[in-house]
Design a protein around this motif. Structure first.
Motif, PDB file in Angstrom:
ATOM      1  N   ILE A 170      12.247 -17.881  -3.609  1.00  0.00           N
ATOM      2  CA  ILE A 170      11.147 -18.455  -2.817  1.00  0.00           C
ATOM      3  C   ILE A 170      10.080 -18.955  -3.783  1.00  0.00           C
ATOM      4  O   ILE A 170       9.029 -18.332  -3.933  1.00  0.00           O
ATOM      5  CB  ILE A 170      10.539 -17.392  -1.872  1.00  0.00           C
ATOM      6  N   PRO A 171      10.351 -20.070  -4.474  1.00  0.00           N
ATOM      7  CA  PRO A 171       9.466 -20.450  -5.579  1.00  0.00           C
ATOM      8  C   PRO A 171       8.102 -20.972  -5.128  1.00  0.00           C
ATOM      9  O   PRO A 171       7.152 -20.968  -5.898  1.00  0.00           O
ATOM     10  CB  PRO A 171      10.251 -21.552  -6.303  1.00  0.00           C
ATOM     11  N   ASP A 172       8.010 -21.416  -3.856  1.00  0.00           N
ATOM     12  CA  ASP A 172       6.797 -22.148  -3.495  1.00  0.00           C
ATOM     13  C   ASP A 172       5.816 -21.376  -2.622  1.00  0.00           C
ATOM     14  O   ASP A 172       4.855 -21.929  -2.126  1.00  0.00           O
ATOM     15  CB  ASP A 172       7.183 -23.474  -2.818  1.00  0.00           C
ATOM     16  N   SER A 173       6.052 -20.068  -2.405  1.00  0.00           N
ATOM     17  CA  SER A 173       5.116 -19.352  -1.542  1.00  0.00           C
ATOM     18  C   SER A 173       4.862 -17.917  -2.023  1.00  0.00           C
ATOM     19  O   SER A 173       5.525 -16.980  -1.602  1.00  0.00           O
ATOM     20  CB  SER A 173       5.634 -19.342  -0.101  1.00  0.00           C
ATOM     21  N   PRO A 174       3.869 -17.755  -2.925  1.00  0.00           N
ATOM     22  CA  PRO A 174       3.575 -16.421  -3.451  1.00  0.00           C
ATOM     23  C   PRO A 174       3.275 -15.399  -2.350  1.00  0.00           C
ATOM     24  O   PRO A 174       3.654 -14.233  -2.479  1.00  0.00           O
ATOM     25  CB  PRO A 174       2.335 -16.639  -4.322  1.00  0.00           C
ATOM     26  N   SER A 175       2.649 -15.851  -1.253  1.00  0.00           N
ATOM     27  CA  SER A 175       2.297 -14.849  -0.241  1.00  0.00           C
ATOM     28  C   SER A 175       3.549 -14.353   0.482  1.00  0.00           C
ATOM     29  O   SER A 175       3.621 -13.193   0.892  1.00  0.00           O
ATOM     30  CB  SER A 175       1.274 -15.401   0.746  1.00  0.00           C
ATOM     31  N   THR A 176       4.555 -15.227   0.616  1.00  0.00           N
ATOM     32  CA  THR A 176       5.808 -14.775   1.220  1.00  0.00           C
ATOM     33  C   THR A 176       6.542 -13.825   0.280  1.00  0.00           C
ATOM     34  O   THR A 176       7.117 -12.821   0.710  1.00  0.00           O
ATOM     35  CB  THR A 176       6.708 -15.982   1.543  1.00  0.00           C
ATOM     36  N   VAL A 177       6.517 -14.137  -1.019  1.00  0.00           N
ATOM     37  CA  VAL A 177       7.146 -13.238  -1.986  1.00  0.00           C
ATOM     38  C   VAL A 177       6.457 -11.874  -1.932  1.00  0.00           C
ATOM     39  O   VAL A 177       7.107 -10.827  -1.976  1.00  0.00           O
ATOM     40  CB  VAL A 177       7.090 -13.819  -3.418  1.00  0.00           C
ATOM     41  N   ALA A 178       5.124 -11.902  -1.760  1.00  0.00           N
ATOM     42  CA  ALA A 178       4.387 -10.638  -1.675  1.00  0.00           C
ATOM     43  C   ALA A 178       4.814  -9.849  -0.436  1.00  0.00           C
ATOM     44  O   ALA A 178       5.043  -8.635  -0.517  1.00  0.00           O
ATOM     45  CB  ALA A 178       2.889 -10.913  -1.645  1.00  0.00           C
ATOM     46  N   ASP A 179       4.941 -10.537   0.714  1.00  0.00           N
ATOM     47  CA  ASP A 179       5.429  -9.861   1.934  1.00  0.00           C
ATOM     48  C   ASP A 179       6.787  -9.224   1.678  1.00  0.00           C
ATOM     49  O   ASP A 179       7.041  -8.078   2.061  1.00  0.00           O
ATOM     50  CB  ASP A 179       5.617 -10.875   3.076  1.00  0.00           C
ATOM     51  N   ALA A 180       7.666 -10.006   1.052  1.00  0.00           N
ATOM     52  CA  ALA A 180       9.025  -9.525   0.810  1.00  0.00           C
ATOM     53  C   ALA A 180       8.996  -8.293  -0.101  1.00  0.00           C
ATOM     54  O   ALA A 180       9.672  -7.295   0.151  1.00  0.00           O
ATOM     55  CB  ALA A 180       9.869 -10.640   0.190  1.00  0.00           C
ATOM     56  N   ALA A 181       8.170  -8.371  -1.143  1.00  0.00           N
ATOM     57  CA  ALA A 181       8.095  -7.270  -2.099  1.00  0.00           C
ATOM     58  C   ALA A 181       7.582  -5.997  -1.434  1.00  0.00           C
ATOM     59  O   ALA A 181       8.126  -4.907  -1.640  1.00  0.00           O
ATOM     60  CB  ALA A 181       7.196  -7.661  -3.266  1.00  0.00           C
ATOM     61  N   LEU A 182       6.540  -6.135  -0.608  1.00  0.00           N
ATOM     62  CA  LEU A 182       5.957  -4.953   0.030  1.00  0.00           C
ATOM     63  C   LEU A 182       6.923  -4.344   1.050  1.00  0.00           C
ATOM     64  O   LEU A 182       6.974  -3.137   1.232  1.00  0.00           O
ATOM     65  CB  LEU A 182       4.641  -5.319   0.719  1.00  0.00           C
ATOM     66  N   THR A 183       7.691  -5.213   1.714  1.00  0.00           N
ATOM     67  CA  THR A 183       8.656  -4.704   2.675  1.00  0.00           C
ATOM     68  C   THR A 183       9.720  -3.867   1.969  1.00  0.00           C
ATOM     69  O   THR A 183      10.104  -2.801   2.438  1.00  0.00           O
ATOM     70  CB  THR A 183       9.312  -5.877   3.427  1.00  0.00           C
ATOM     71  N   TYR A 184      10.164  -4.343   0.819  1.00  0.00           N
ATOM     72  CA  TYR A 184      11.137  -3.582   0.040  1.00  0.00           C
ATOM     73  C   TYR A 184      10.559  -2.246  -0.406  1.00  0.00           C
ATOM     74  O   TYR A 184      11.246  -1.229  -0.432  1.00  0.00           O
ATOM     75  CB  TYR A 184      11.603  -4.373  -1.182  1.00  0.00           C
ATOM     76  N   LEU A 185       9.284  -2.283  -0.755  1.00  0.00           N
ATOM     77  CA  LEU A 185       8.654  -1.038  -1.193  1.00  0.00           C
ATOM     78  C   LEU A 185       8.668  -0.018  -0.059  1.00  0.00           C
ATOM     79  O   LEU A 185       9.010   1.148  -0.249  1.00  0.00           O
ATOM     80  CB  LEU A 185       7.218  -1.322  -1.639  1.00  0.00           C
ATOM     81  N   SER A 186       8.342  -0.468   1.135  1.00  0.00           N
ATOM     82  CA  SER A 186       8.331   0.445   2.273  1.00  0.00           C
ATOM     83  C   SER A 186       9.739   0.932   2.588  1.00  0.00           C
ATOM     84  O   SER A 186       9.978   2.123   2.811  1.00  0.00           O
ATOM     85  CB  SER A 186       7.730  -0.274   3.482  1.00  0.00           C
ATOM     86  N   ALA A 187      10.697  -0.009   2.588  1.00  0.00           N
ATOM     87  CA  ALA A 187      12.076   0.348   2.939  1.00  0.00           C
ATOM     88  C   ALA A 187      12.653   1.350   1.943  1.00  0.00           C
ATOM     89  O   ALA A 187      13.373   2.262   2.319  1.00  0.00           O
ATOM     90  CB  ALA A 187      12.946  -0.903   2.984  1.00  0.00           C
ATOM     91  N   GLY A 188      12.324   1.176   0.672  1.00  0.00           N
ATOM     92  CA  GLY A 188      12.979   1.982  -0.349  1.00  0.00           C
ATOM     93  C   GLY A 188      12.269   3.281  -0.661  1.00  0.00           C
ATOM     94  O   GLY A 188      12.889   4.302  -0.919  1.00  0.00           O
ATOM     95  N   ARG A 189      10.953   3.254  -0.625  1.00  0.00           N
ATOM     96  CA  ARG A 189      10.198   4.393  -1.121  1.00  0.00           C
ATOM     97  C   ARG A 189       9.908   5.419  -0.039  1.00  0.00           C
ATOM     98  O   ARG A 189      10.176   6.605  -0.188  1.00  0.00           O
ATOM     99  CB  ARG A 189       8.884   3.849  -1.691  1.00  0.00           C
TER     100      ARG A 189
END
Ligand code: HEM
Ligand SMILES: *[C@@H]1O[C@H](CO)[C@@H](O)[C@H](O)[C@H]1NC(C)=O
Length: 498
Positions: free
Chosen positions: A290-309
């Motif tokens: 997702i090269p063109d949307s840092p805020s979407t990458v941030a959403d994705a990253a935080l979701t993974y954090l919740s799912a995994g941690r």
């Protein structure tokens, strides 16, 4: 996280009553083979099952379990004011149908609108192409080689740091094991997924925890827009802290990507080198997908954090909650460790100030009993205790229930995983042996009977990771200490279940 709704919510009940009546009168009953479905126990005129959902989560789960005990696998009508007509399913056959028809049963607007503020476009909220590319990024992050670095290098290191801290505790000091486990899973995800040093005690983590708790409550409180308008200040603050941190993860990763290509960081040992070489692989895969949307990458990253941690930390906490009342299981775990060490001819260092043995020898294959303990805890205390989906088109479930388009489908893992029809007369008992055959090998259950990691195309990507963590953390912590509860366990004192 908060498990109780404030009394203010009940005051609002009156305000909404008129709304509910209207919403209910417009509904048509759902039928199975032409007959209307039966109602669950405690269904009230007009408000249906709405009151159950307003109850503290603990009561709601007990009510789901009562439905299951009374009606077995029968599908029941679920009427919650403000929601389309719904069903509560119990039959594994029906759940199997849901798992096999991923596109037909989606989270729908019901789930998305509630989890939007926290997770945005993150994988658990995404559908179609957007879901696919996040799933692909996750798959490459969780590949076999990376998981090996996790179990051989990262986890043993963080576990030994936690063991050192536990050993430094004073003899009568009370230690909250939930914090210990969350610290381990936070460090692991931080380093491996984002190449960041993260801690559970950071302001970001507590904001995230608060925001997830409030998000979970939205699923029970149909009036959340109203209650949050009055009482949602802290929630909004937490969301903004979380979002800021998400963007920071992304901008650090972008800087990282630049500096890695110019100067590789100096490494101290082959192990550190191994860990460094894969660190941040999730965020980098997400950035290139997702090269063109840092805020979407941030959403994705935080979701993974919740799912995994959070899931893994909670599951480990419940495991030790159960071990408190099952000393015989605790000693079998220790026997298993002795056996593994003998087979591997791994030395036991009794003078060591941190770990007396290398946890890397413990794997799901070498330590099946510990894995069985983990499964049995997940059965009784599933980290995601109920699920809600919406039918995107009319369909008929295997038991003959006809679902009109948009109907809501609910299943409660907490209740299904306590079904005597599926698990036998001792379903309520904590008995890890039920997971082992006569040779001590793990017996696997299908997703429809043991849906703790979901099933079908959207099943949990991190199952292997969670299992790899559990079979090291459980035996290592069980090995070194005796445990005593604080005696507040009746209402789940201090242990989160959302
Ligand atoms: C005991 C630990 C865990 C449990 C019980 C668990 C359970 C689940 C469940 C029930 C779902 C489906 C959620 C939904 O869509 O409503 C899910 C999805 C997911 N889990 Fe896990 N999980 C665990 C650990 C992990 C770990 C360690 C990771 C690693 C990062 C992870 C990553 C994911 C991802 C990415 C999804 C979304 C999959 C998709 O939508 O395609 N989980 N998990
Ligand atoms: C247990 O092991 C024995 C001997 O290897 C084998 O014959 C038997 O089929 C195994 N039992 C199960 C349930 O796999």
């Amino acid at each position: 996280m908060g498990l109780f709704l404030g009394s203010a919510h009940y005051l609002l009940a009156g305000v909404v009553f008129a709304l509910l009546v209207r919403a209910l009168l417009g509904k048509k009953a759902i039928r199975r083979n032409g007959e209307p479905l039966r109602n669950p126990p405690d269904t009230l005129p007009l408000v249906g099952n709405g009151i159950q959902f307003l109850q503290p989560r603990w009561n709601l789960l007990s009510w789901f379990n009562k439905c299951q005990r009374q009606f077995g696998y029968e599908t029941l009508a679920l009427t919650v004011p403000t929601l389309p007509p719904g069903v509560l399913i119990h039959d594994p056959k029906n759940l199997d149908y849901v798992f096999k028809h991923e596109g037909l049963f989606t989270k729908g607007n019901f789930v998305k609108t509630r989890s939007w503020d926290l997770f945005g476009n993150g994988i658990i909220n995404a559908d179609g192409a957007f879901w696919k590319l996040q799933r692909k990024a996750g798959l490459s992050f969780l590949n076999t080689a990376n998981l090996r670095v996790l179990t051989d290098v990262a986890l043993p290191q963080y576990l030994s740091e936690s063991v050192k801290e536990l050993e430094a505790a004073k003899p009568d000091q009370v230690v909250d094991l939930q914090d210990v486990f969350h610290e381990i899973t936070t460090k692991l995800m931080g380093k491996m997924a984002y190449n960041m040093e993260m801690h559970f005690s950071s302001p970001f983590s507590s904001s995230f925890d608060h925001a997830s708790g409030c998000t979970a409550q939205r699923f029970q409180n149909p009036l959340y827009p109203l209650t949050e308008f009055f009482f949602g200040h802290k929630f909004r603050q937490s969301i903004s802290t979380v979002k800021k941190f998400g963007l920071e993860i992304v901008s650090r990763a972008m800087r990282d990507a630049k500096s890695i290509s110019s100067s590789p960081p100096p490494s101290t040992s082959p192990d550190d080198e191994k860990l460094d070489s894969i660190s941040g692989s999730l965020i980098h895969s997400l950035l290139s997908a997702i090269p063109d949307s840092p805020s979407t990458v941030a959403d994705a990253a935080l979701t993974y954090l919740s799912a995994g941690r959070d899931t893994t930390g909670q599951a480990l906490t419940w495991t030790f909650y159960l071990l408190l009342s099952h000393p015989e299981v605790l000693s079998k775990i220790r026997d298993e460790v002795r056996g593994v060490l003998a087979r591997e001819q791994a030395p036991l260092d009794t003078t060591s100030s941190s770990l007396p043995f290398s946890p890397a020898v413990l794997t799901p294959l070498s330590a099946p009993y510990s894995l069985a303990v983990f499964y049995e805890s997940l059965r009784l205390y599933p980290p995601i205790p109920f699920e809600i989906r919406q039918a995107q088109a009319a369909t008929t479930l295997p038991d003959g229930t006809f679902l009109p388009k948009d109907s809501v489908l609910v299943w409660c893992l907490w209740a299904m995983q306590r079904s005597r029809l599926t698990w036998g007369e001792d379903a309520d008992q904590f008995r890890p042996e039920r997971w082992l055959d006569e040779n001590g090998t793990i017996k696997h259950k299908g997703a429809a009977e043991f849906p703790v990691f979901y099933g079908g195309a959207r099943s949990c990507l991190g199952r292997k990771m969670a299992e790899g963590i559990a079979v090291q953390v459980i035996p290592v912590v069980a090995w070194g200490w005796e445990f005593e509860g604080l005696g507040k366990e009746d209402k789940r004192g201090g242990v989160g279940i959302a």
